[in-house]
Design an enzyme around this catalytic site. Sequence first.
Site, PDB file in Angstrom:
ATOM      1  N   LYS A 198      29.820  33.779   3.103  1.00 29.71           N
ATOM      2  CA  LYS A 198      29.918  34.228   1.717  1.00 29.71           C
ATOM      3  C   LYS A 198      31.370  34.552   1.371  1.00 29.71           C
ATOM      4  O   LYS A 198      32.160  34.892   2.255  1.00 29.71           O
ATOM      5  CB  LYS A 198      29.108  35.520   1.540  1.00 29.71           C
ATOM      6  CG  LYS A 198      27.605  35.334   1.546  1.00 29.71           C
ATOM      7  CD  LYS A 198      26.908  36.666   1.349  1.00 29.71           C
ATOM      8  CE  LYS A 198      25.405  36.502   1.349  1.00 29.71           C
ATOM      9  NZ  LYS A 198      24.873  35.712   0.235  1.00 29.71           N
ATOM     10  N   ARG A 203      14.644  32.678   3.596  1.00 33.22           N
ATOM     11  CA  ARG A 203      13.466  31.793   3.602  1.00 33.22           C
ATOM     12  C   ARG A 203      13.184  31.283   5.014  1.00 33.22           C
ATOM     13  O   ARG A 203      12.046  31.032   5.376  1.00 33.22           O
ATOM     14  CB  ARG A 203      13.676  30.642   2.608  1.00 33.22           C
ATOM     15  CG  ARG A 203      14.818  29.721   2.942  1.00 33.22           C
ATOM     16  CD  ARG A 203      15.263  28.879   1.752  1.00 33.22           C
ATOM     17  NE  ARG A 203      16.049  29.661   0.794  1.00 33.22           N
ATOM     18  CZ  ARG A 203      16.594  29.164  -0.305  1.00 33.22           C
ATOM     19  NH1 ARG A 203      16.424  27.889  -0.614  1.00 33.22           N
ATOM     20  NH2 ARG A 203      17.303  29.925  -1.112  1.00 33.22           N
TER      21      ARG A 203
HETATM   22  N1  BES Z   1      20.581  37.666   0.365  1.00 27.10           N
HETATM   23  C1  BES Z   1      20.991  36.584  -0.430  1.00 27.10           C
HETATM   24  C2  BES Z   1      20.503  36.685  -1.887  1.00 27.10           C
HETATM   25  C3  BES Z   1      21.094  37.792  -2.704  1.00 27.10           C
HETATM   26  C4  BES Z   1      22.258  37.589  -3.421  1.00 27.10           C
HETATM   27  C5  BES Z   1      20.462  39.008  -2.785  1.00 27.10           C
HETATM   28  C6  BES Z   1      22.777  38.612  -4.179  1.00 27.10           C
HETATM   29  C7  BES Z   1      20.979  40.020  -3.551  1.00 27.10           C
HETATM   30  C8  BES Z   1      22.146  39.837  -4.249  1.00 27.10           C
HETATM   31  C9  BES Z   1      20.448  35.269   0.149  1.00 27.10           C
HETATM   32  O1  BES Z   1      20.285  35.222   1.512  1.00 27.10           O
HETATM   33  C10 BES Z   1      21.431  34.214  -0.198  1.00 27.10           C
HETATM   34  O2  BES Z   1      22.502  34.234   0.330  1.00 27.10           O
HETATM   35  N2  BES Z   1      21.054  33.348  -1.103  1.00 27.10           N
HETATM   36  C11 BES Z   1      21.873  32.299  -1.531  1.00 27.10           C
HETATM   37  C12 BES Z   1      21.038  31.065  -1.484  1.00 27.10           C
HETATM   38  C13 BES Z   1      21.811  29.807  -1.602  1.00 27.10           C
HETATM   39  C14 BES Z   1      22.634  29.562  -0.381  1.00 27.10           C
HETATM   40  C15 BES Z   1      20.797  28.700  -1.807  1.00 27.10           C
HETATM   41  C16 BES Z   1      22.318  32.600  -2.949  1.00 27.10           C
HETATM   42  O3  BES Z   1      21.514  33.119  -3.725  1.00 27.10           O
HETATM   43  O4  BES Z   1      23.475  32.364  -3.266  1.00 27.10           O
HETATM   44 ZN    ZN Z   2      22.047  34.547   2.543  1.00 22.96          ZN
END
Ligand code: BES
Ligand code: ZN
Length: 500
Positions: free
Chosen positions: A279, A353
């Site tokens: 991230k 997921r």
């Molecule tokens: N934990 C995150 C989702 C999230 C983002 C929760 C912001 C709370 C606040 C999840 O694991 C994630 O990283 N999701 C990605 C998915 C993408 C890679 C398809 C996202 O939402 O950017």
């Molecule tokens: Zn994630």
Amino acid sequence: MRIELELKALEEIKADTLIVPIFKEDSLEEGLLQKINEYSGGGLSLLLETEELKTKKKEINYLYATKESPTPRLILVGAGEASKTTPHLFGQLAATAVRFMVSKKLTSGVMLVRNLNNLDLALTARHITECSLLAPHEQNKYQKKEENDVQIEQLSISFHNSPVENSLIKEAISRGRAVAEAANFARDLTLEPGNKLTPKEFARRATEMGIALGLEAQAIDEEELKKMGMGALLAVSQGSEEPAQLIVLRYRGTKSNDSQPIALVGKGITFDSGGISIKPREGMWEMKNDMAGGATVIATLCAIANLKPEIDVIGVVAASENLPSGKAYKPGDVIKTYSGKNIEIIDTDAEGRVVLADALHYAVEQKPSCIIDLATLTGACIIALGNHRAAMIGTDENLMKEIRQASEQAGEKLWPLPLNKDYQDMIKSDIADIKNLGGRYAGAITAAAFLRAFVGDTPWTHLDIAGTAWLEENQPEMAKGPTGYGVRTLVEFILCRAKK
Ligand code: BES
Ligand code: ZN
Ligand code: ZN
């Protein structure tokens, strides 16, 4: 904080403050307000005359009272239009007053509820209890305590001019307390940073609390997970030194051995760096909250253990850390899940997921009547609904209707998003059974479409709580930080099912 039904006449009440919700339409023609005006030494009439009385929801008018008043202070809290009040609004008003009391270091209050909208008073008492116990919950464990910190000792609820059935109100208050205390437990778990709440520590606290409350509790460790073939959960955790855990809590409320439990499944990523698909650094720290869904599942089982409905419930939480390292899972990897299906990893940041795939299949094996999963699953959910509502996606219209009704009754908001084959097609893999990323569009839905592949025919609903699991800013009725979202809805749903 004690919460009690107040049966004394207004004149005999003893507390630091009266709390009186004030409606837009209020005037001094009403007997009670005449009295409040007397108590305030004419202050209320002055505010009305000068149009300075604040009546918008959760606005506060703080007045000192005369000697004639039973309490030395008055908190008149804006309640909006009388015809639009709900039990939940009274809860929010109580919570607003409670937070205000804390700021003024007042330790006891009596809330005067005028039921002008023919509300269910037991439900109103429950909401007042829940919200008032959530409101002052401090999320400052790692800060030095102020020396003259005070805690509210007592909040009493007085229903003005409404006959109430004592036992019903008492029952509502004790249910409200069980739910709020559980939600506060979920908030405490979620507040913990990644270095304190590792998957192992999460499992330790969940099983310790579960056992103390008489639940069956189990934490399955990596050695066992390997034997079982939980390849998805293990893949996400393999980049971390901290071993994964599958936390399982069971509540048996029926005497029967073949009754189908309600299964609750939670995402328990104790820190989500994104892994190899790392991230950006801004806001990455917030990903210590990525186990909020798991915390809600654990806390709901704790509330149910206290409330003892005649129904079986099982909670399953996949706990893991998502970190990059030489051992971490990588984009392009193909992983064999507990269900036997192969996942192609496109993005290691779509890890929720992946761990849920194994937890959901484990839940399916328990032959449940339905599965509800909760997860801070996608940023796309926040883009779609903001911080105001969770997204609800599922396969069974009746189940979704029940959950929606439960959420409305509980005062937690959610909104349905669609799911059909179009979205399922977006996660087809060229080389495996399914891939873990559906592209840029409809991210909250394709994430759910992925989960669907692991629930078989069991009626299932997914709640994406990415936007609702924590508050960015202090609110009049709740401190910023984790919210415990979902506990109230799930308890309501389970208790309704138990009555059927
Ligand atoms: N934990 C995150 C989702 C999230 C983002 C929760 C912001 C709370 C606040 C999840 O694991 C994630 O990283 N999701 C990605 C998915 C993408 C890679 C398809 C996202 O939402 O950017
Ligand atoms: Zn994630
Ligand atoms: Zn995540």
